[in-house]
Design an enzyme around this catalytic site. Structure first.
Site, PDB file in Angstrom:
ATOM      1  N   TRP A 286       0.808  -1.223   0.000  1.00 39.12           N
ATOM      2  CA  TRP A 286       0.000   0.000   0.000  1.00 39.12           C
ATOM      3  C   TRP A 286       0.840   1.272   0.000  1.00 39.12           C
ATOM      4  CZ3 TRP A 286      -4.526  -0.290  -1.907  1.00 39.12           C
ATOM      5  CH2 TRP A 286      -5.203  -1.509  -1.846  1.00 39.12           C
TER       6      TRP A 286
ATOM      7  N   ASP B 243      -1.026   6.962   6.194  1.00 38.04           N
ATOM      8  CA  ASP B 243      -2.181   6.146   5.828  1.00 38.04           C
ATOM      9  C   ASP B 243      -2.415   5.172   6.975  1.00 38.04           C
ATOM     10  OD1 ASP B 243      -4.023   4.389   4.832  1.00 38.04           O
ATOM     11  OD2 ASP B 243      -2.866   3.785   3.074  1.00 38.04           O
TER      12      ASP B 243
ATOM     13  N   LYS C  96     -12.204  -0.915   7.368  1.00 36.42           N
ATOM     14  CA  LYS C  96     -11.573  -1.866   8.277  1.00 36.42           C
ATOM     15  C   LYS C  96     -12.028  -1.604   9.724  1.00 36.42           C
ATOM     16  CE  LYS C  96      -8.216  -1.878   4.802  1.00 36.42           C
ATOM     17  NZ  LYS C  96      -8.602  -2.990   3.950  1.00 36.42           N
TER      18      LYS C  96
END
Lengths: 361, 361
Positions: free
Chosen positions: A102, A172, A196
């Site tokens: 990511w 992030d 999430k």
């Protein structure tokens, strides 16, 4: 109706009491005679709810007043691009710490808007460990330093906040926000896709230090400018009202459960239980990550014989253990242990794993 | 629980059978033992649902194979910007038909990315009528022609598709898509925020002729490029899964109700009933729009004495008629009559209006 234990990496399990409340009031929210989805976002009822959701989040994360909180759309991926659009000008550079899939993608989506300097990466190590802070090649002139606090695919997680001096740290936190207390003051900008630990997909939370809203960025449509969203309380256009509402129910659930310190304790216990089962399996299961940086949210593991993978998945699903298949980039298995996954789910998983190993070992 | 009649301009009323089904299966969707919000978008169950939703939409709107269908985020407002980013190159121009608040905003958000030519506007007329097609100043070299088929604030609606030659016609249909049949082939790109006739807010539907996906646009992050979204079946990143699901339930409800021709007939009847009540009120109520272009979706109206506005709103809400307050730009009242608003709701509104006029006239 029989609910399963859901280990999905995202969109992930939601707290059962949150779902039950959303179900109860789906047709008639807050005495309005209509669903929360059928309310004008500018109506009194929704505006009051939105303000309460922000207040609850500020309380949970102890967010100082000089930070704005935004409820946005587009997923974290869109903000991989929007962050440099807002924080960097033409010709500026930014430092990226690349520790998995990511953060690598964040750097690649940023590249059209800022000169990306990969200041540190563990790619050559297969992302199995974190690059030591002493080796980072940070530039004092960088517009910001970008990191991902947790990597959902590779299963590595920063255990503390790196010191980066006066350059704003952008993080992030899609996959570990609200999993424990953080010191917001250490960051210039925190962002997180909701799917999430916050709520359903389609919502992105952004916490940004207000002075960064003054950066000119570049010519762009108003809809991309964080300062415009902050000035309009995230109602520059119609927000994802359902996502905002469910985020609010989740924040209430967190508060009722003792807040983030209690949540961190539960998450440590869950992760410890699963890693112990893996490490104590005599090599039947294996997690190759440096134990010092193992993720408490996403636990990838392999079976000693990949020919057993299909049986493991089939039998675990039959046992009510959902979504254990690993990401295609790594293969094997992955169990995601976000806030909404209770200890009983991990106990059930560990019990199944021991039994499976006994039968197939 | 008592449901009200909801005339919200958006987020708007959803079909009651859609809400009831969503409520029933909120905790256990499709036999999975988990909510639809808790499913991986790349899981078999969700992928199969997503494909069915697209198939149902293609059937409802008769979408040819050479058009791609995308399920995006960001609201129509973000796509005001993304459309020129994708369809125009540096230095290109585009023609905008400005017939109300939203098409004006589309032009203004596009300006950082394309030379905007306002080819026609009814702004000087207060947006009370449509600019005659013969007066439009279209450029044959334009990258596209942009229009909004319906204006939610000003209450004007195109009654047919204008002929614009070989330049692709781009239409914001946020507020009247699926309200009746359209000929998709007349358009290069159709886009619509979901929160009026499709589903909850946070989802944007885009129907784009595939040859337009080949346009180079300009350097930008992959996440902004429609061709990338088309190539990944709208799963370039995590989509708004709940919105996609509810859109699907709405499409099924439309099919079961006889499709778009039947819906168009119902919408004509509803709008006709309300406009007749306004026009027949002896001046107590007034709608100033050219009757030839009055919207069947959004009916703004004023009371002959604005001192009565507060009473009208208070009494109508007490009578179970929600969200009749007009947009602040125009004041007065507005009733939105999207697909999910049944004829009985309009009958109840008209009955209330007659009674109110009798008591206050």
């Amino acid at each position: 109706m029989s609910r399963v234990w859901n280990f999905s990496a995202g969109p992930a399990a939601l707290p059962l009491p949150v779902l039950e409340r959303a179900q109860r009031e789906l047709l008639d929210w807050n005495g309005s005679g209509a669903s929360v989805m059928e309310q004008s976002h500018r109506g009194k009822r929704f505006m009051a709810m939105a303000a309460q959701v922000e207040a609850d989040l500020r309380e949970l994360l102890d967010i100082p007043d000089d930070y704005a909180v935004l409820f946005e759309q587009g997923g974290a991926t869109q903000h991989f691009a929007q962050i440099p659009m807002n924080l960097a000008g033409e010709g500026d550079s930014a430092d990226y710490i690349v520790t998995g899939h990511w953060s690598e993608k964040a750097a690649s989506e940023a590249a059209p808007y800022v000169r990306v300097n990969v200041a540190a990466t563990s790619k050559a190590d297969g992302y199995l460990r974190m690059p030591a802070r002493a080796t980072w090649n940070l530039a004092s002139a960088a517009s910001y330093v970008h990191m991902a606090t947790n990597e959902t695919i590779h299963g590595v997680q920063f255990q503390d906040v790196p010191e980066v001096g006066d350059v704003p740290l952008v993080a992030d936190m899609s996959s570990d926000i609200l999993s424990g207390p953080i010191d917001v003051r250490r960051f210039g900008l925190i962002y997180a896709g909701a799917q999430k630990n916050i709520g359903p997909s389609g919502l992105v939370l952004i916490i940004i230090r207000r002075d960064l809203l003054q950066r000119p960025g570049r010519p762009m449509a108003r809809i991309f400018r964080y300062a415009e969203h902050a000035a309009s309380d995230s109602m520059l256009n119609t927000p994802n009202t359902w996502g905002w509402y469910l985020a609010g129910l989740t924040f209430q659930w967190l508060k009722e459960g003792g807040g983030l310190a209690a949540m961190a304790e539960r998450n440590r216990e869950k992760a410890s239980l699963l890693y112990s089962a893996i490490d104590g399996s005599g090599g039947f299961y294996r997690n190759p990550i440096d134990p010092a940086v193992r993720s408490r949210m996403n636990v990838p593991f392999t079976l000693h014989d990949s020919a057993l993978d299909a049986s493991f998945l089939q039998e675990s699903e039959a046992a009510g253990l959902l979504a254990l298949k690993g990401h295609k980039a790594l293969g094997g298995m992955r169990a995601s242990l976000y806030n909404a996954v209770p200890l009983q789910a991990v106990q059930a998983l560990v019990g199944f794993m021991r039994d499976f190993a006994r039968r197939h070992g």
